[in-house]
Design an enzyme around this catalytic site. Sequence first.
Site, PDB file in Angstrom:
ATOM      1  N   CYS A 109       5.630   4.308  61.062  1.00 44.34           N
ATOM      2  CA  CYS A 109       5.107   3.249  61.929  1.00 44.34           C
ATOM      3  C   CYS A 109       3.679   2.931  61.509  1.00 44.34           C
ATOM      4  O   CYS A 109       2.876   3.854  61.306  1.00 44.34           O
ATOM      5  CB  CYS A 109       5.132   3.735  63.381  1.00 44.34           C
ATOM      6  SG  CYS A 109       4.478   2.548  64.561  1.00 44.34           S
ATOM      7  N   LEU A 110       3.361   1.647  61.407  1.00 43.28           N
ATOM      8  CA  LEU A 110       2.000   1.257  61.013  1.00 43.28           C
ATOM      9  C   LEU A 110       0.965   1.718  62.042  1.00 43.28           C
ATOM     10  O   LEU A 110      -0.202   1.863  61.703  1.00 43.28           O
ATOM     11  CB  LEU A 110       1.922  -0.258  60.815  1.00 43.28           C
ATOM     12  CG  LEU A 110       2.676  -0.785  59.577  1.00 43.28           C
ATOM     13  CD1 LEU A 110       2.745  -2.309  59.599  1.00 43.28           C
ATOM     14  CD2 LEU A 110       2.031  -0.302  58.292  1.00 43.28           C
ATOM     15  N   GLY A 136       8.652  -3.823  59.764  1.00 45.35           N
ATOM     16  CA  GLY A 136       8.782  -4.283  61.141  1.00 45.35           C
ATOM     17  C   GLY A 136       7.455  -4.190  61.864  1.00 45.35           C
ATOM     18  O   GLY A 136       6.615  -3.347  61.520  1.00 45.35           O
ATOM     19  N   HIS A 186       8.525  -0.277  71.064  1.00 46.74           N
ATOM     20  CA  HIS A 186       7.113  -0.686  71.160  1.00 46.74           C
ATOM     21  C   HIS A 186       6.905  -1.635  72.350  1.00 46.74           C
ATOM     22  O   HIS A 186       5.898  -1.543  73.057  1.00 46.74           O
ATOM     23  CB  HIS A 186       6.665  -1.430  69.897  1.00 46.74           C
ATOM     24  CG  HIS A 186       6.214  -0.540  68.773  1.00 46.74           C
ATOM     25  ND1 HIS A 186       5.129   0.289  68.875  1.00 46.74           N
ATOM     26  CD2 HIS A 186       6.692  -0.368  67.522  1.00 46.74           C
ATOM     27  CE1 HIS A 186       4.953   0.941  67.732  1.00 46.74           C
ATOM     28  NE2 HIS A 186       5.897   0.566  66.877  1.00 46.74           N
ATOM     29  N   HIS A 212      13.452   0.760  67.070  1.00 42.33           N
ATOM     30  CA  HIS A 212      12.053   1.221  66.940  1.00 42.33           C
ATOM     31  C   HIS A 212      11.095   0.155  67.496  1.00 42.33           C
ATOM     32  O   HIS A 212      10.177   0.466  68.260  1.00 42.33           O
ATOM     33  CB  HIS A 212      11.767   1.493  65.457  1.00 42.33           C
ATOM     34  CG  HIS A 212      10.360   1.869  65.134  1.00 42.33           C
ATOM     35  ND1 HIS A 212       9.997   3.126  64.690  1.00 42.33           N
ATOM     36  CD2 HIS A 212       9.204   1.163  65.168  1.00 42.33           C
ATOM     37  CE1 HIS A 212       8.696   3.175  64.500  1.00 42.33           C
ATOM     38  NE2 HIS A 212       8.186   1.984  64.771  1.00 42.33           N
ATOM     39  N   GLU A 213      11.337  -1.121  67.130  1.00 40.14           N
ATOM     40  CA  GLU A 213      10.415  -2.192  67.551  1.00 40.14           C
ATOM     41  C   GLU A 213      10.567  -2.518  69.041  1.00 40.14           C
ATOM     42  O   GLU A 213       9.572  -2.791  69.716  1.00 40.14           O
ATOM     43  CB  GLU A 213      10.635  -3.450  66.701  1.00 40.14           C
ATOM     44  CG  GLU A 213      10.392  -3.264  65.202  1.00 40.14           C
ATOM     45  CD  GLU A 213       9.050  -2.653  64.838  1.00 40.14           C
ATOM     46  OE1 GLU A 213       8.082  -2.789  65.612  1.00 40.14           O
ATOM     47  OE2 GLU A 213       8.961  -2.014  63.782  1.00 40.14           O
ATOM     48  N   GLN A 233       1.316  -4.195  68.524  1.00 41.09           N
ATOM     49  CA  GLN A 233       0.620  -3.484  67.441  1.00 41.09           C
ATOM     50  C   GLN A 233      -0.600  -4.262  66.932  1.00 41.09           C
ATOM     51  O   GLN A 233      -1.466  -3.692  66.274  1.00 41.09           O
ATOM     52  CB  GLN A 233       1.579  -3.164  66.292  1.00 41.09           C
ATOM     53  CG  GLN A 233       2.651  -2.147  66.671  1.00 41.09           C
ATOM     54  CD  GLN A 233       3.567  -1.841  65.526  1.00 41.09           C
ATOM     55  OE1 GLN A 233       4.568  -2.517  65.322  1.00 41.09           O
ATOM     56  NE2 GLN A 233       3.225  -0.834  64.739  1.00 41.09           N
TER      57      GLN A 233
HETATM   58  C1  Y12 Z   1      12.632   3.035  59.702  1.00 49.02           C
HETATM   59  C2  Y12 Z   1      11.573   2.640  59.012  1.00 49.02           C
HETATM   60  C3  Y12 Z   1      10.625   1.826  59.642  1.00 49.02           C
HETATM   61  C4  Y12 Z   1      10.800   1.392  60.944  1.00 49.02           C
HETATM   62  C5  Y12 Z   1       9.853   0.524  61.704  1.00 49.02           C
HETATM   63  C6  Y12 Z   1       8.854  -0.221  60.944  1.00 49.02           C
HETATM   64  N1  Y12 Z   1       7.884   0.651  60.346  1.00 49.02           N
HETATM   65  C7  Y12 Z   1       7.126   0.289  59.281  1.00 49.02           C
HETATM   66  O1  Y12 Z   1       7.267  -0.823  58.816  1.00 49.02           O
HETATM   67  C8  Y12 Z   1       6.180   1.274  58.758  1.00 49.02           C
HETATM   68  C9  Y12 Z   1       5.483   1.045  57.659  1.00 49.02           C
HETATM   69  C10 Y12 Z   1       4.443   1.907  57.104  1.00 49.02           C
HETATM   70  C11 Y12 Z   1       3.790   1.483  55.962  1.00 49.02           C
HETATM   71  C12 Y12 Z   1       2.756   2.222  55.420  1.00 49.02           C
HETATM   72  O2  Y12 Z   1       2.074   1.781  54.308  1.00 49.02           O
HETATM   73  C13 Y12 Z   1       2.450   2.148  53.033  1.00 49.02           C
HETATM   74  O3  Y12 Z   1       3.402   2.853  52.854  1.00 49.02           O
HETATM   75  C14 Y12 Z   1       1.660   1.614  51.923  1.00 49.02           C
HETATM   76  C15 Y12 Z   1       2.359   3.377  56.006  1.00 49.02           C
HETATM   77  O4  Y12 Z   1       1.284   4.001  55.368  1.00 49.02           O
HETATM   78  C16 Y12 Z   1       0.574   5.025  55.825  1.00 49.02           C
HETATM   79  O5  Y12 Z   1       0.925   5.657  56.750  1.00 49.02           O
HETATM   80  C17 Y12 Z   1      -0.661   5.376  55.094  1.00 49.02           C
HETATM   81  C18 Y12 Z   1       2.997   3.815  57.160  1.00 49.02           C
HETATM   82  C19 Y12 Z   1       4.049   3.083  57.706  1.00 49.02           C
HETATM   83  C20 Y12 Z   1      11.870   1.855  61.605  1.00 49.02           C
HETATM   84  C21 Y12 Z   1      12.770   2.631  60.986  1.00 49.02           C
HETATM   85 CO    CO Z   2       6.192   1.171  64.937  1.00 50.18          CO
END
Ligand code: Y12
Ligand code: CO
Length: 175
Positions: free
Chosen positions: A95-96, A45, A141, A137-138, A50
Amino acid sequence: MKKPVIVYPDKRLKSVSKEVTVFDAALHQLLDDMYDTMMESNGIGLAAIQIAVSKRVLILCIPDEEGEQTHDNLLEVINPKLSNQQGTTVYQEGCLSVPNFYEDVERYEKLTLNYQDRHGNEKSLEADGLLSVAVQHEIDHLDGKLFIEKLSYIRRKKFDKEYKKLLKAKKKEAL
Ligand code: Y12
Ligand code: CO
């Protein structure tokens, strides 16, 4: 094209994003850039803020049963409104914009999402499970809120300490 993701404590993440009124080619380009950014960053997401765009736009791509993120599952959400929130659920969120940190957060279990698509058409869907959590969550933001603000006092202190260390290490690495 993939865009840089802004990270906490960047102040822009605290701003309230503006309603979209024009559904034009620039909006479509923003949505396409958000998709490239989310997919190339391994996200499920992403909100426009962001990538430093203050518009009420978010995208979600929830993995299927095989863990695959297909373009068919992409949800483009503009000017979202929530209603019929019910129950509670706890999910480990990431969260990215808050890299390397994952924590359990309590949210509504089920909800109704009303929104507009990229052409301005009104849409509605019922969400539960990970989709419901990710939508909340989004939307946070878009209102200038991060999931770390929902942590207990003790967990927030733990985060502040760990994140400070991480930023220090990153600064040292950049020298
Ligand atoms: C549950 C799960 C996610 C959300 C909201 C959206 N969040 C994400 O998409 C987060 C992604 C994310 C990806 C990462 O990269 C890798 O894993 C390769 C990441 O990496 C690092 O922190 C280094 C962190 C987050 C809502 C509910
Ligand atoms: Co986020």
